[in-house]
Design a protein around this motif. Sequence first.
Motif, PDB file in Angstrom:
ATOM      1  N   LEU A  10       4.959 -14.644  29.721  1.00 24.97           N
ATOM      2  CA  LEU A  10       4.012 -13.843  30.494  1.00 24.97           C
ATOM      3  C   LEU A  10       4.128 -14.066  31.997  1.00 24.97           C
ATOM      4  N   LYS A  11       5.003 -14.987  32.398  1.00 23.03           N
ATOM      5  CA  LYS A  11       5.240 -15.274  33.814  1.00 23.03           C
ATOM      6  C   LYS A  11       3.932 -15.637  34.532  1.00 23.03           C
ATOM      7  N   VAL A  12       3.278 -16.661  34.021  1.00 18.86           N
ATOM      8  CA  VAL A  12       2.046 -17.143  34.635  1.00 18.86           C
ATOM      9  C   VAL A  12       2.370 -17.775  35.982  1.00 18.86           C
ATOM     10  N   ASN A  13       1.333 -18.109  36.737  1.00 18.86           N
ATOM     11  CA  ASN A  13       1.569 -18.684  38.064  1.00 18.86           C
ATOM     12  C   ASN A  13       2.274 -20.032  37.949  1.00 18.86           C
ATOM     13  N   GLN A  14       2.983 -20.405  38.991  1.00 17.65           N
ATOM     14  CA  GLN A  14       3.824 -21.595  38.977  1.00 17.65           C
ATOM     15  C   GLN A  14       3.020 -22.870  38.745  1.00 17.65           C
ATOM     16  N   LYS A  44      -2.531 -13.694  30.325  1.00 19.79           N
ATOM     17  CA  LYS A  44      -2.208 -14.587  31.437  1.00 19.79           C
ATOM     18  C   LYS A  44      -3.454 -15.317  31.915  1.00 19.79           C
ATOM     19  N   VAL A  45      -4.552 -14.600  32.076  1.00 23.55           N
ATOM     20  CA  VAL A  45      -5.818 -15.221  32.489  1.00 23.55           C
ATOM     21  C   VAL A  45      -6.265 -16.245  31.454  1.00 23.55           C
ATOM     22  N   LEU A  46      -6.106 -15.906  30.179  1.00 23.36           N
ATOM     23  CA  LEU A  46      -6.501 -16.813  29.112  1.00 23.36           C
ATOM     24  C   LEU A  46      -5.702 -18.116  29.162  1.00 23.36           C
ATOM     25  N   ILE A  47      -4.379 -18.007  29.276  1.00 25.23           N
ATOM     26  CA  ILE A  47      -3.533 -19.203  29.297  1.00 25.23           C
ATOM     27  C   ILE A  47      -3.804 -20.035  30.541  1.00 25.23           C
ATOM     28  N   GLU A  48      -3.901 -19.389  31.697  1.00 21.00           N
ATOM     29  CA  GLU A  48      -4.149 -20.133  32.934  1.00 21.00           C
ATOM     30  C   GLU A  48      -5.504 -20.838  32.892  1.00 21.00           C
ATOM     31  N   SER A  49      -6.488 -20.203  32.268  1.00 27.86           N
ATOM     32  CA  SER A  49      -7.815 -20.823  32.160  1.00 27.86           C
ATOM     33  C   SER A  49      -7.780 -22.028  31.226  1.00 27.86           C
ATOM     34  N   ILE A  50      -7.096 -21.903  30.105  1.00 28.25           N
ATOM     35  CA  ILE A  50      -7.006 -23.014  29.151  1.00 28.25           C
ATOM     36  C   ILE A  50      -6.245 -24.185  29.756  1.00 28.25           C
ATOM     37  N   VAL A  51      -5.147 -23.896  30.430  1.00 29.51           N
ATOM     38  CA  VAL A  51      -4.353 -24.966  31.042  1.00 29.51           C
ATOM     39  C   VAL A  51      -5.169 -25.681  32.112  1.00 29.51           C
ATOM     40  N   ASP A  52      -6.003 -24.935  32.830  1.00 27.63           N
ATOM     41  CA  ASP A  52      -6.840 -25.538  33.865  1.00 27.63           C
ATOM     42  C   ASP A  52      -7.853 -26.522  33.280  1.00 27.63           C
ATOM     43  N   LEU A  53      -8.175 -26.362  31.988  1.00 29.67           N
ATOM     44  CA  LEU A  53      -9.164 -27.227  31.338  1.00 29.67           C
ATOM     45  C   LEU A  53      -8.533 -28.377  30.561  1.00 29.67           C
ATOM     46  N   LEU A  54      -7.199 -28.409  30.448  1.00 27.99           N
ATOM     47  CA  LEU A  54      -6.539 -29.403  29.601  1.00 27.99           C
ATOM     48  C   LEU A  54      -6.786 -30.823  30.095  1.00 27.99           C
ATOM     49  N   PRO A  55      -7.182 -31.718  29.202  1.00 29.69           N
ATOM     50  CA  PRO A  55      -7.353 -33.122  29.581  1.00 29.69           C
ATOM     51  C   PRO A  55      -6.032 -33.877  29.483  1.00 29.69           C
ATOM     52  N   GLN A  56      -6.009 -35.082  30.027  1.00 31.12           N
ATOM     53  CA  GLN A  56      -4.846 -35.955  29.895  1.00 31.12           C
ATOM     54  C   GLN A  56      -4.914 -36.620  28.527  1.00 31.12           C
ATOM     55  N   LYS A  57      -4.008 -36.247  27.649  1.00 28.47           N
ATOM     56  CA  LYS A  57      -4.036 -36.745  26.280  1.00 28.47           C
ATOM     57  C   LYS A  57      -2.626 -36.770  25.725  1.00 28.47           C
ATOM     58  N   LYS A  58      -2.386 -37.687  24.780  1.00 26.29           N
ATOM     59  CA  LYS A  58      -1.084 -37.770  24.133  1.00 26.29           C
ATOM     60  C   LYS A  58      -1.253 -37.661  22.624  1.00 26.29           C
ATOM     61  N   GLY A  59      -0.247 -37.114  21.979  1.00 28.72           N
ATOM     62  CA  GLY A  59      -0.268 -36.960  20.527  1.00 28.72           C
ATOM     63  C   GLY A  59       0.774 -35.949  20.099  1.00 28.72           C
ATOM     64  N   LYS A  60       1.320 -36.103  18.908  1.00 21.12           N
ATOM     65  CA  LYS A  60       2.380 -35.209  18.449  1.00 21.12           C
ATOM     66  C   LYS A  60       1.887 -33.773  18.306  1.00 21.12           C
ATOM     67  N   SER A  61       0.744 -33.593  17.652  1.00 16.22           N
ATOM     68  CA  SER A  61       0.230 -32.233  17.467  1.00 16.22           C
ATOM     69  C   SER A  61      -0.171 -31.617  18.807  1.00 16.22           C
ATOM     70  N   TYR A  62      -0.736 -32.433  19.695  1.00 14.98           N
ATOM     71  CA  TYR A  62      -1.127 -31.933  21.015  1.00 14.98           C
ATOM     72  C   TYR A  62       0.109 -31.541  21.824  1.00 14.98           C
ATOM     73  N   CYS A  63       1.157 -32.330  21.709  1.00 11.53           N
ATOM     74  CA  CYS A  63       2.390 -32.034  22.431  1.00 11.53           C
ATOM     75  C   CYS A  63       3.025 -30.741  21.912  1.00 11.53           C
TER      76      CYS A  63
END
Length: 534
Positions: free
Chosen positions: A278-282, A246-265
């Motif tokens: 994992l029921k991460v925070n809302q 959960k900490v790993l996913i929340e940390s990665i999502v917090d760093l995600l840039p604004q980007k578009k692309g099929k593989s990125y999506c």
Amino acid sequence: MYLGLQFPLMSKCGKIARVLEGLQTAKESTHHMLSGCPGGAVTFLIVAKFCYGIKVELSPKNIIIIYCIAEYLEMTEELDEKNLLPEAESFFHKSILHSWKDCIVALQSFDPSLYHGESGHIVGKCTNALSTMICTDLSLFGWPMMLYGSLQSPGGSILWNGIRTGARIRSSQSDWWCEDISMLGIWIFKRLIKTMQERHVRTIIVTGALMHYAKKQLPGLARWEKKHGGRYLTSLNSSADVINHKVLIESIVDLLPQKKGKSYCRFLLGLLRFAVILKVNQSCKETLQRNIGMQLDLVTLDCLLIPNFLDSDNLYDTDCVEQIIHYFLDSQESSMGTFSPPSSDSTFTRSTSSLNRVTQLIDSYITEVAPDINLRPEKMLALLRALPKSLRSQYDGLYRALDVYLKLIIEGHPSLVEKDKMLLCSTIDFRKLSTATCVHASQNERLPHRIILQVLFFEQLQMQMALSQYLDAMDTDSVAAANSMAGNFLRRDGWVSLVRENRVLKVDLEALVSRVGSLEQDLAIIKQQIRQMA
């Protein structure tokens, strides 16, 4: 005896000297005053050996923690020119900061649980050095340490059966460093990524690092993208594993840039599946949904079929998809508001194409989830209304989804009364159905009778309008003009599909005129019947 043993420590450690000088009685112990010592007792033992003249070997694996404790104990050059802090600082700047491999090893060996304020700036120097090397030719700092493993000799050449070949390793990839930094802990990795963002490293490079790191740390992520990610859940046996992920996913999502692309999506949708499990925070979940919604036109159906891991009996998480659609509509509204006059035509064309792809995707999604026996009518109704009518140019796909639901689910919902059917059917604009679909709807016994009568009425109106236009064309002097109008009539509103299905395209003008005469007679009879009913 007690003071004698502590004298070497006092002479080299300013903090210990101050503590001992402030003590009024020898009965009070001093270990409580140093309870926050970085690295704990093991690292303090290294310092003690240094103070008693035993040589301390500095290496990339211990340099950060030794640097931290030396700074914490104030082992400065004011007390001794060859004190531990100046030696550690010299070794760090001369041997670590100029080597990619040593920086990685130093950061990899650092334990965040032992973090104190003293380690902040030295870790920052390492991450700054790494971000500089990432943007620079790798040959200046040595080859990637993890990429080739044991195939690389200490001199940098490729080994074959243990024999040095003399051939140099070459890498044309711009992400040669991703494998190396994927070995770092999440705390260090976050600092490195933020440092890269502060240095305005290109978004595509930062995104590549995040994707590689996530797939390395979450082995099931790649399998999720291939629809086999469920097997990875069996490895999350302990609550500690769940918390770490959960900490790993929340940390990665917090760093995600604004980007578009099929593989990125596809990558974002894989993260969202893990986030739901994992029921991460809302906030984390909403960020993923928003980023996916902004590029919903790039999503494929298989990725959008998110399994439901909540207490509900539904097979798929339709609420999550509804939220993604909501963010897509918000992004469309904001983009429509920023159109500039010179580029409005091209932007409008791209927006229309995007809307059409999303409409087809959502229609396919609803058709796919419709056979779920546990999908309640109110959930189905919410899905049918997810896209506003103003964005739809045709309703064939939505009608097919509704027909599947009525065909396969109606037996599982005996309480589905006529009122529920009418609500579901009210989402369909039967005037925007193709002719073939309209014919199917007029013969569909699963639809309420009022809906079938409505479809028949729209069919009659279409026939009247078509006949009127064709007769107007026949009144012109040019037969060619009439033929052109007839062709336009056949192509418009899906009539071509009906004619193709019935295989009556090959008719000449005389047969068509004869048919028009017959239709005129039928129309006169219908009008007479309507007058009698009135």
